[in-house]
Design a protein around this motif. Sequence first.
Motif, mmCIF file in Angstrom:
data_model
loop_
_atom_site.group_PDB
_atom_site.id
_atom_site.type_symbol
_atom_site.label_atom_id
_atom_site.label_comp_id
_atom_site.label_asym_id
_atom_site.label_seq_id
_atom_site.Cartn_x
_atom_site.Cartn_y
_atom_site.Cartn_z
ATOM 1 N N ILE A 126 16.023 -20.921 11.803
ATOM 2 C CA ILE A 126 16.939 -21.183 10.704
ATOM 3 C C ILE A 126 16.849 -20.089 9.646
ATOM 4 O O ILE A 126 17.852 -19.729 9.024
ATOM 5 C CB ILE A 126 16.663 -22.573 10.094
ATOM 6 C CG1 ILE A 126 17.044 -23.664 11.104
ATOM 7 C CG2 ILE A 126 17.449 -22.775 8.808
ATOM 8 C CD1 ILE A 126 18.501 -23.604 11.561
ATOM 9 N N ASP A 127 15.665 -19.520 9.462
ATOM 10 C CA ASP A 127 15.539 -18.413 8.508
ATOM 11 C C ASP A 127 16.396 -17.228 8.946
ATOM 12 O O ASP A 127 17.006 -16.543 8.113
ATOM 13 C CB ASP A 127 14.073 -17.990 8.385
ATOM 14 C CG ASP A 127 13.244 -19.013 7.619
ATOM 15 O OD1 ASP A 127 13.848 -19.829 6.886
ATOM 16 O OD2 ASP A 127 12.009 -19.003 7.767
ATOM 17 N N GLU A 137 16.216 -27.210 9.683
ATOM 18 C CA GLU A 137 14.753 -27.220 9.774
ATOM 19 C C GLU A 137 14.239 -28.436 10.532
ATOM 20 O O GLU A 137 13.133 -28.402 11.081
ATOM 21 C CB GLU A 137 14.144 -27.157 8.371
ATOM 22 C CG GLU A 137 14.242 -25.757 7.754
ATOM 23 C CD GLU A 137 13.486 -25.641 6.451
ATOM 24 O OE1 GLU A 137 13.163 -26.697 5.850
ATOM 25 O OE2 GLU A 137 13.218 -24.500 6.019
ATOM 26 N N MET A 154 19.975 -18.077 8.111
ATOM 27 C CA MET A 154 20.200 -17.933 6.670
ATOM 28 C C MET A 154 20.384 -16.462 6.297
ATOM 29 O O MET A 154 21.284 -16.106 5.524
ATOM 30 C CB MET A 154 19.011 -18.507 5.898
ATOM 31 C CG MET A 154 18.761 -19.988 6.142
ATOM 32 S SD MET A 154 19.737 -21.054 5.114
ATOM 33 C CE MET A 154 18.894 -20.903 3.567
ATOM 34 N N GLN A 174 15.687 -27.844 14.514
ATOM 35 C CA GLN A 174 15.190 -26.664 15.224
ATOM 36 C C GLN A 174 13.901 -26.954 15.992
ATOM 37 O O GLN A 174 13.588 -26.269 16.967
ATOM 38 C CB GLN A 174 14.962 -25.512 14.250
ATOM 39 C CG GLN A 174 13.769 -25.653 13.342
ATOM 40 C CD GLN A 174 13.512 -24.390 12.535
ATOM 41 O OE1 GLN A 174 14.060 -23.337 12.809
ATOM 42 N NE2 GLN A 174 12.672 -24.511 11.507
ATOM 43 N N LEU A 206 19.641 -21.918 -4.033
ATOM 44 C CA LEU A 206 20.497 -21.824 -2.861
ATOM 45 C C LEU A 206 21.870 -22.405 -3.180
ATOM 46 O O LEU A 206 21.986 -23.356 -3.954
ATOM 47 C CB LEU A 206 19.885 -22.594 -1.694
ATOM 48 C CG LEU A 206 18.517 -22.133 -1.170
ATOM 49 C CD1 LEU A 206 18.030 -23.078 -0.073
ATOM 50 C CD2 LEU A 206 18.602 -20.707 -0.635
ATOM 51 N N LYS A 241 19.832 -25.371 5.658
ATOM 52 C CA LYS A 241 18.361 -25.399 5.686
ATOM 53 C C LYS A 241 17.840 -26.818 5.919
ATOM 54 O O LYS A 241 16.933 -27.025 6.730
ATOM 55 C CB LYS A 241 17.822 -24.850 4.365
ATOM 56 C CG LYS A 241 16.317 -24.591 4.340
ATOM 57 C CD LYS A 241 15.925 -23.935 3.039
ATOM 58 C CE LYS A 241 14.423 -23.649 2.981
ATOM 59 N NZ LYS A 241 14.015 -22.654 3.985
ATOM 60 N N ALA A 292 23.973 -23.084 2.010
ATOM 61 C CA ALA A 292 22.607 -22.752 2.424
ATOM 62 C C ALA A 292 21.691 -23.973 2.360
ATOM 63 O O ALA A 292 20.838 -24.165 3.239
ATOM 64 C CB ALA A 292 22.062 -21.635 1.536
#
Length: 505
Positions: A333-334, A289, A337, A292, A277, A285, A281
């Motif tokens: 979050i995915d 993470e 991203m 969230q 990453l 992340k 990123a």
Amino acid sequence: MASIGDFDPLNATIPATKVEITLMIFNVFCLFPAVCVLYTQGMGNKEWREFGRTEVIDNTLNPDFVGKFILDYFFEERQNLRFDFRLEKSLGGIPGKKCGTIIVKAEELNNCRESVMMQFCGNKLDKKDFFGKSDPFLVFYRSNEDGTFTICHKTEVVKNTLNPVWQAFKIPVRALCNGDYDRTIKIEVYDWDRDGSHDFIGEFSTSYRELSRGQSQFNVYEVVNPKKKGKKKKYLNSGTVTLLSFLVDIEVTFLDYIKGGDGVMPTSLHYMSPYQLNTYAMALKAVGEIIQDYDSDKMFPALGFGAKLPPDGRVSHEFALNGNPQNPYCAGIDGVMEAYYQSLKSVQLYGPTNFSPVINHVARYAASVKDGSQYFVLLIITDGVISDMAQTKESIVNASCLPMSIIIVGVGPAEFDAMIELDGDEVRISSRGRYAERDIVQFVPFRDYIDRTGNHILSMARLAKDVLAEIPDQFLSYMRTRGIKPSPAGPALPLLPIRLSACGG
């Protein structure tokens, strides 16, 4: 301008940017053909060498040169320039007599590689010649940041007609508007006279964005002479000018082939390596993470700032990463991203870097929910460059009375003095004499959390811990000062009413 023999590739300095130099000369003593020559001075031997020269202008006391000098600008060097103004016929010279004034203007050039081919025609222009019609030509001016105008193109003269059709011409977009599609472009219409005292027919204004519509009803312009309009009640116009064609061409450079079409150079902090990453990123992340889990629906608005957007290259400081301004929300979050990765393929990263638009974006939501039912957290990931410091400070001061916090993660090797100032831990942030009601900003530099042993899991856990450390106190300070009590707990542990927004630039 150094010769090939002076160039040392091992010690060559990379220019910070390019500047365009425009020349205007006033009150020349005599009417003769004029030209201006620019010389640059070498760093080592101090030798003056000719860099370029303008076109020759005949019979005018105030030559306004269309030709521009485009030079590499090095922030860390003193670059000496010499301008020689020459008349094609030598002057006798009067001791102590002022022979004219030269004004030099410089503007940083946008890295815009587009050129445009345009063609115009006129219709029913005013008759200016006593024994004929008119000999019309167009003069194009780019507006400057200080409100003045700089000449950027002249068409050829079309003899003895009131309905001229000028030849198509090609001009770099940066010369026309410096890449700002909404910058005013002024066009003046003249009747050519042999003695240089060209008669003004009229003028009109437009912009690159308007011109880019091509031949249409929007690109038929009334030519207006302000003096005539002020004197004659029934005056309508001095004719019209119509855009006949508009064709954009993009200059392809060597770097386009080097980049291989993936949009971001390997030296960029946004570069997407197939093996790991990038720092943006990783920061997103690590922090996302954790926080969230406090958001009930895990739908996050994700914004970018500082980019040119397709299809027209509009510069934006507040755009949806998923490309949907009506619904910028991403699932988890995915999802953020994935939207970030996709946006890198479609937008062109571009300055300046303004923070205030995205802060104001979240503040508008926070201002509508002050009853404690929701609390907003804005995560900003940045390389530390900021172009609107004063506006950002004012936005933070205004937001300090709202249910929101701002997390700033700095990535890259830059100094983060501005971000430390926004953090406000040592000195409470203020704007126009007003201090922030409470501390709502937390800043950390990403580089302090890079584990040299390669243990990214542990280092990212430390990053998330420190970034989020102040959120509970900031949350409680808002609720307590407003006298907002927690809702009665149900049979299960309730989620905090936190709404996360993520943005990067």
